[in-house]
Design a protein around this motif. Structure first.
Motif: not given
Length: 285
Positions: A87-89, A126-134
């Motif tokens: 959300w920050d990005v 981290q934003a991309f990693s989170t979306i990927l993991k999700n």
């Protein structure tokens, strides 16, 4: 008057396919199914309002309010660092970068692991990693203990829920409305305390539930009694959602808060009731 007996649920289970999908997340415990009710709640007054979503998670309520002009200002708050980075990005930063990164990424087990295992990530990484993991973990659950999809839909494995064009389009769409949005990485309690005397702030409060929270979220341990106490102090309008348990009904009674039950279907198509707690139910029809 406090509702001592469960009222017969008069609302029908919402077909989530009928609600616009705004969030880039597959979010366990998400409130897409509740959006028709949230719309009524936000429309109860035509006064200029701010909406705060202190447990943002997948952010569907804040996003819907922004897209449908149901509030003039939207504040989304999230404590979980992985979710917060997204959300920050998107809201505070460069949403174009994240949209392009998702769209151009060549997803396979090796490329995914290289992203997930990298240490000392920047906020964007981290934003991309989170979306990927999700998207590639079972059920969209990103807490410790969850793991990669193995077979997935039609044997597609980790690509089963990876829709790069759809994700890019959703993020780009948020870019068109984010001028009215603000994201805060922080604690729900402190952010609610800041606005508790503001009569023009609507609070949509969807905390980790008492039963499923431990399995679904990293920050599942919250003081539910204290949250009820704080909610009861809010001068503005509020909607607090919970699983229907005797403990939660007990908290509502303790703080003299009225509630209604509402039916929903789980991801496993099991129908159950949840509880909506609000300062008034004049809008509930």
């Amino acid at each position: 008057m406090f509702e001592t007996k469960q009222k017969k649920a008069t609302l029908k289970v919402v077909n989530v396919a009928s609600v616009p999908q705004r969030s880039p997340f597959r979010y366990p415990g998400g409130k897409t199914w509740l959006i028709p009710v949230v719309r009524k709640w936000l429309k109860q007054s035509k006064d200029t309002k701010t909406l705060i979503e202190p447990f943002a998670g997948g952010g569907i309520v804040g996003l819907t309010a922004a897209f449908e002009s149901l509030a003039e200002n939207i504040v989304m708050v999230e404590l979980d660092h992985e979710v917060a980075a997204v959300w920050d990005v998107i809201i505070n930063g460069d949403h174009n970068w994240l949209a392009d990164k998702i769209y151009s990424f060549d997803l396979n087990p090796e490329s995914a692991n290289s992203i997930l295992k990298k240490e000392n990530k920047t906020t964007k990484e981290q934003a991309f990693s989170t979306i990927l993991k999700n998207r590639i973990f079972h059920g969209g659950i990103i807490t410790k203990g969850s793991g990669l999809i193995k077979n997935g839909e039609n044997g597609k494995g980790i690509k089963s829920r990876w829709y790069p064009k759809t994700l890019r389009d959703r993020i780009m769409a948020v870019g068109h409305v984010k001028a009215k949005m603000k994201f805060v990485e922080g604690d729900a309690f402190s952010e609610l305390d800041k606005i508790k005397n503001d009569i023009n702030t609507y609070s949509f409060i969807d905390p980790p539930y008492t039963v499923a929270g431990r399995r679904l979220y990293t920050h599942f341990e919250i003081d539910h009694d204290a949250l009820f106490a704080l909610t009861a102090q809010l001068k503005g309008k509020f909607m607090l959602t919970y699983d229907d348990t005797e403990e939660i009904r007990g908290f509502a009674k303790k703080y003299n808060l009225d509630f209604r039950t509402i039916p929903m279907k789980t991801t496993h198509h099991i129908q159950k009731n949840e509880i909506i707690i609000s300062d008034n139910f004049d809008w509930w029809k």
